[in-house]
Enzyme design. Structure first.
Site, PDB file in Angstrom:
ATOM      1  N   HIS A   1     -77.261  22.134  21.908  1.00 60.10           N
ATOM      2  CA  HIS A   1     -77.758  23.327  22.626  1.00 60.10           C
ATOM      3  C   HIS A   1     -77.957  22.933  24.088  1.00 60.10           C
ATOM      4  O   HIS A   1     -77.014  22.572  24.765  1.00 60.10           O
ATOM      5  CB  HIS A   1     -79.038  23.788  21.917  1.00 60.10           C
ATOM      6  CG  HIS A   1     -79.556  25.140  22.309  1.00 60.10           C
ATOM      7  ND1 HIS A   1     -78.872  26.025  23.090  1.00 60.10           N
ATOM      8  CD2 HIS A   1     -80.744  25.760  22.008  1.00 60.10           C
ATOM      9  CE1 HIS A   1     -79.600  27.130  23.255  1.00 60.10           C
ATOM     10  NE2 HIS A   1     -80.736  26.985  22.619  1.00 60.10           N
TER      11      HIS A   1
ATOM     12  N   HIS B   1     -68.189  26.632  21.953  1.00 67.58           N
ATOM     13  CA  HIS B   1     -69.400  27.451  21.898  1.00 67.58           C
ATOM     14  C   HIS B   1     -69.405  28.217  20.588  1.00 67.58           C
ATOM     15  O   HIS B   1     -68.349  28.633  20.116  1.00 67.58           O
ATOM     16  CB  HIS B   1     -69.441  28.441  23.069  1.00 67.58           C
ATOM     17  CG  HIS B   1     -70.802  28.977  23.320  1.00 67.58           C
ATOM     18  ND1 HIS B   1     -71.307  30.057  22.626  1.00 67.58           N
ATOM     19  CD2 HIS B   1     -71.782  28.562  24.156  1.00 67.58           C
ATOM     20  CE1 HIS B   1     -72.531  30.282  23.044  1.00 67.58           C
ATOM     21  NE2 HIS B   1     -72.854  29.396  23.964  1.00 67.58           N
TER      22      HIS B   1
ATOM     23  N   ASP C   1     -72.422  24.396  30.453  1.00 65.29           N
ATOM     24  CA  ASP C   1     -73.071  23.103  30.647  1.00 65.29           C
ATOM     25  C   ASP C   1     -72.139  22.053  31.217  1.00 65.29           C
ATOM     26  O   ASP C   1     -72.589  21.070  31.799  1.00 65.29           O
ATOM     27  CB  ASP C   1     -73.654  22.609  29.322  1.00 65.29           C
ATOM     28  CG  ASP C   1     -74.866  23.433  28.953  1.00 65.29           C
ATOM     29  OD1 ASP C   1     -75.581  23.831  29.873  1.00 65.29           O
ATOM     30  OD2 ASP C   1     -75.068  23.695  27.766  1.00 65.29           O
TER      31      ASP C   1
HETATM   32  N1  CMC Z   1     -65.027  18.622  20.606  1.00 61.34           N
HETATM   33  C1  CMC Z   1     -64.135  18.510  19.605  1.00 61.34           C
HETATM   34  N2  CMC Z   1     -63.979  19.379  18.599  1.00 61.34           N
HETATM   35  C2  CMC Z   1     -64.814  20.452  18.591  1.00 61.34           C
HETATM   36  C3  CMC Z   1     -65.779  20.639  19.574  1.00 61.34           C
HETATM   37  C4  CMC Z   1     -65.879  19.693  20.613  1.00 61.34           C
HETATM   38  N3  CMC Z   1     -66.777  19.835  21.584  1.00 61.34           N
HETATM   39  N4  CMC Z   1     -66.481  21.770  19.305  1.00 61.34           N
HETATM   40  C5  CMC Z   1     -65.949  22.274  18.173  1.00 61.34           C
HETATM   41  N5  CMC Z   1     -64.938  21.469  17.744  1.00 61.34           N
HETATM   42  C6  CMC Z   1     -64.064  21.748  16.599  1.00 61.34           C
HETATM   43  C7  CMC Z   1     -64.763  21.485  15.282  1.00 61.34           C
HETATM   44  O1  CMC Z   1     -64.556  20.167  14.835  1.00 61.34           O
HETATM   45  C8  CMC Z   1     -64.104  22.501  14.378  1.00 61.34           C
HETATM   46  O2  CMC Z   1     -62.809  22.018  14.051  1.00 61.34           O
HETATM   47  P1  CMC Z   1     -62.144  22.389  12.617  1.00 61.34           P
HETATM   48  O3  CMC Z   1     -62.016  23.885  12.597  1.00 61.34           O
HETATM   49  O4  CMC Z   1     -60.841  21.686  12.629  1.00 61.34           O
HETATM   50  O5  CMC Z   1     -63.106  21.859  11.583  1.00 61.34           O
HETATM   51  C9  CMC Z   1     -63.874  23.715  15.296  1.00 61.34           C
HETATM   52  O6  CMC Z   1     -63.768  23.143  16.625  1.00 61.34           O
HETATM   53  C10 CMC Z   1     -65.001  24.740  15.273  1.00 61.34           C
HETATM   54  O7  CMC Z   1     -66.236  24.066  15.577  1.00 61.34           O
HETATM   55  P2  CMC Z   1     -67.644  24.331  14.879  1.00 61.34           P
HETATM   56  O8  CMC Z   1     -68.437  23.075  14.888  1.00 61.34           O
HETATM   57  O9  CMC Z   1     -67.418  25.020  13.570  1.00 61.34           O
HETATM   58  O10 CMC Z   1     -68.258  25.368  15.880  1.00 61.34           O
HETATM   59  P3  CMC Z   1     -69.777  25.732  15.995  1.00 61.34           P
HETATM   60  O11 CMC Z   1     -69.803  27.144  16.424  1.00 61.34           O
HETATM   61  O12 CMC Z   1     -70.533  25.382  14.757  1.00 61.34           O
HETATM   62  O13 CMC Z   1     -70.308  24.758  17.145  1.00 61.34           O
HETATM   63  C11 CMC Z   1     -70.900  23.901  19.263  1.00 61.34           C
HETATM   64  C12 CMC Z   1     -70.439  25.134  18.466  1.00 61.34           C
HETATM   65  C13 CMC Z   1     -71.281  24.354  20.685  1.00 61.34           C
HETATM   66  C14 CMC Z   1     -72.143  23.277  18.618  1.00 61.34           C
HETATM   67  C15 CMC Z   1     -69.738  22.885  19.308  1.00 61.34           C
HETATM   68  O14 CMC Z   1     -68.603  23.448  19.938  1.00 61.34           O
HETATM   69  C16 CMC Z   1     -70.144  21.583  20.008  1.00 61.34           C
HETATM   70  O15 CMC Z   1     -70.709  20.694  19.372  1.00 61.34           O
HETATM   71  N6  CMC Z   1     -69.827  21.448  21.345  1.00 61.34           N
HETATM   72  C17 CMC Z   1     -70.241  20.311  22.109  1.00 61.34           C
HETATM   73  C18 CMC Z   1     -71.685  20.467  22.499  1.00 61.34           C
HETATM   74  C19 CMC Z   1     -71.877  21.487  23.597  1.00 61.34           C
HETATM   75  O16 CMC Z   1     -71.182  21.469  24.620  1.00 61.34           O
HETATM   76  N7  CMC Z   1     -72.874  22.365  23.407  1.00 61.34           N
HETATM   77  C20 CMC Z   1     -73.261  23.348  24.407  1.00 61.34           C
HETATM   78  C21 CMC Z   1     -73.029  24.737  23.983  1.00 61.34           C
HETATM   79  S1  CMC Z   1     -73.216  25.879  25.356  1.00 61.34           S
HETATM   80  C22 CMC Z   1     -74.873  25.835  25.750  1.00 61.34           C
HETATM   81  C23 CMC Z   1     -75.773  26.508  24.792  1.00 61.34           C
HETATM   82  O17 CMC Z   1     -75.548  27.667  24.411  1.00 61.34           O
HETATM   83  O18 CMC Z   1     -76.765  25.892  24.415  1.00 61.34           O
END
Ligand code: CMC
Length: 423
Positions: free
Chosen positions: A266, A307, A365
């Site tokens: 987050h 995201h 971010d």
């Molecule tokens: N790097 C590599 N792969 C990723 C990433 C990433 N940053 N984010 C998502 N994926 C992949 C994930 O492995 C999955 O792949 P597959 O479909 O093959 O299993 C797919 O993309 C979908 O990801 P998810 O984890 O199901 O998506 P989510 O909605 O649960 O997670 C997230 C969203 C923001 C937690 C995630 O994208 C992440 O960990 N990003 C990095 C951390 C980050 O930058 N967070 C800030 C978010 S913006 C600020 C805020 O709102 O707080």
């Protein structure tokens, strides 16, 4: 009254449940499942991926099309024409202020920026190397021990004063956390400065040297605060609502929001971006890290990408990228090796099929981390800046809930533990 109904038929149960379906002014319809619990059935949705936890009129996001509206106004227009305090007013009151209302609001915030003097001594209880978010969780929660005249959540006036205090004092506390960590004296706020100028003044000036704040940097700071001001029912806002639903006081609720924001998935992401760039170390290692990010057996993720809601370009990231270019050029940092590496990483990820297919774009971010580093704000303080910007949104949601009909938040569970057994 709901015009539409959804029918739910469950194998083995000789009954069809008719569930009301509601439409908002925009966005997906929602199925009202509240009646199910009395029938002994719960819905299952870990991570609340398909669950609307409340009704709200504050912010609208269309993640597929990269749309973010506050009270109906697109974020791009607010970033261009408004400023942080005006946007805070909009979030809290539902309408943009008239110029008199804006002056009055700005003036009120300005006159609440000082903190109770005993809070200065309170800081001394923390180690100087404590994480700034650890200190913020403690100090913001502790405000409820200092401002007893704004704790009655049933009183409109109390709620309003608490809102003003929180918005006004967050930058003061954020700067105090920084000053404490480097052993410099705390700086008092100055009433002739704008919100963001004041923050940079309290951060970087000392009693020995009182320099004018660079207007480009103050403007960038204001954009960072504004772009973080609200984001509907994200993890920290939902935490604030959940804590608030118990009747907890606003300072305690915002402290809970700060705790939820801290995590790297987050608000901690902007800090994690810089840590990741340090770990990558050199442009020549980017390919290795892109491979790691794509490897399902490797826990490494590209921080600042992806995201939960935006599967398209985050509209805030577009504005932030432009501000990022302005700040780097103002400070002559276009050739900084780490910042150059960040730009290369962004380009590669934007073209890589893995990221494109999954809609993983740079998020707000990614760029805010780079701007904050360029301004000279230490990495550990990044999430505190996010918390400062998000405070009006948290309070607007808390206030919306408290002023309406609400029940204590109490999710249920799918139990998969032991059945009864003898001791
Ligand atoms: N790097 C590599 N792969 C990723 C990433 C990433 N940053 N984010 C998502 N994926 C992949 C994930 O492995 C999955 O792949 P597959 O479909 O093959 O299993 C797919 O993309 C979908 O990801 P998810 O984890 O199901 O998506 P989510 O909605 O649960 O997670 C997230 C969203 C923001 C937690 C995630 O994208 C992440 O960990 N990003 C990095 C951390 C980050 O930058 N967070 C800030 C978010 S913006 C600020 C805020 O709102 O707080």
């Amino acid at each position: 009254m709901a015009e539409k109904k959804a029918q739910l038929k469950i194998d083995g149960i000789d009954q069809t449940f008719s569930l009301p379906v509601y439409s908002g002014t925009m966005g997906p319809d929602v199925i009202d499942v509240r009646g199910l619990s009395s029938q002994g059935i719960f819905t299952y949705d870990p991570g609340y991926v398909s669950t609307a936890s409340c009704e709200s009129q504050i912010t609208y996001i269309d993640g597929a099309n990269g749309v973010l509206l506050h009270r109906g106004y697109p974020i791009e227009q607010l970033a261009e024409k408004s400023d942080f305090l005006e946007t805070a007013y909009l979030l809290l009151h539902g309408e943009l202020p008239t110029s008199e209302q804006k002056d009055s609001f700005t003036n009120t915030i300005r006159h609440h920026t000082m903190v109770h003097d005993q809070i200065r001594t309170f800081f001394k209880g923390f180690r100087r190397d404590a994480h700034p978010m650890a200190v913020m969780c403690g100090v913001v929660g502790a405000l409820s021990a200092f401002y007893h005249d704004s704790l009655d959540i049933r009183e409109d006036h109390h709620r309003q004063v608490a809102a003003h205090r929180l918005i006004a004092k967050m930058p003061t506390l954020a700067a105090m956390v920084y000053k404490y960590s480097i052993g410099q004296p705390f700086m008092y706020p100055r009433n002739e400065l704008s919100y963001s100028e004041n923050f940079l003044h309290m951060m970087f000036n000392t009693p020995c040297e009182d320099k004018a704040v660079n207007p480009v940097l103050a403007q960038a700071m204001d954009k960072i605060f504004l772009l973080h001001a609200d984001h509907e029912q994200n993890a920290s806002t939902s935490t604030v609502r959940l804590a608030g639903s118990t009747g907890a006081n606003p300072f305690a609720c915002i402290a809970a929001g700060i705790a939820a924001l801290w995590g790297p998935a987050h608000g901690g992401a902007n800090e994690a971006v810089l840590k990741m760039l340090a770990e990558i170390g050199d442009e020549k290692n980017i390919d290795t890290y892109i491979k790691k990010a794509k490897d399902k057996n490797d826990s490494f993720r590209l921080m600042g990408f992806g995201h939960r809601v935006y599967k398209n370009y985050d509209p805030r990231a577009k504005v932030m990228k432009q501000t990022c270019d302005e700040v780097l050029s103002e400070l002559g940092l276009e050739d900084d090796p780490m910042l150059k590496m960040a730009m290369k990483l962004e380009k590669i990820a934007l073209e890589d099929e893995y990221f494109v297919q999954r809609g993983l774009y740079p998020n707000v971010d990614f760029y805010s981390g780079i701007i904050l580093k360029a301004i000279g704000i230490p990495t550990e303080l990044f999430t505190v800046i996010f918390a400062t910007g998000r405070t009006p949104g948290w309070i607007a949601h808390w206030n919306e809930m408290i002023s309406g009909d609400y029940r204590i938040g109490r999710p249920r569970q799918l139990y998969t533990g032991n059945t009864p057994r003898d001791y």
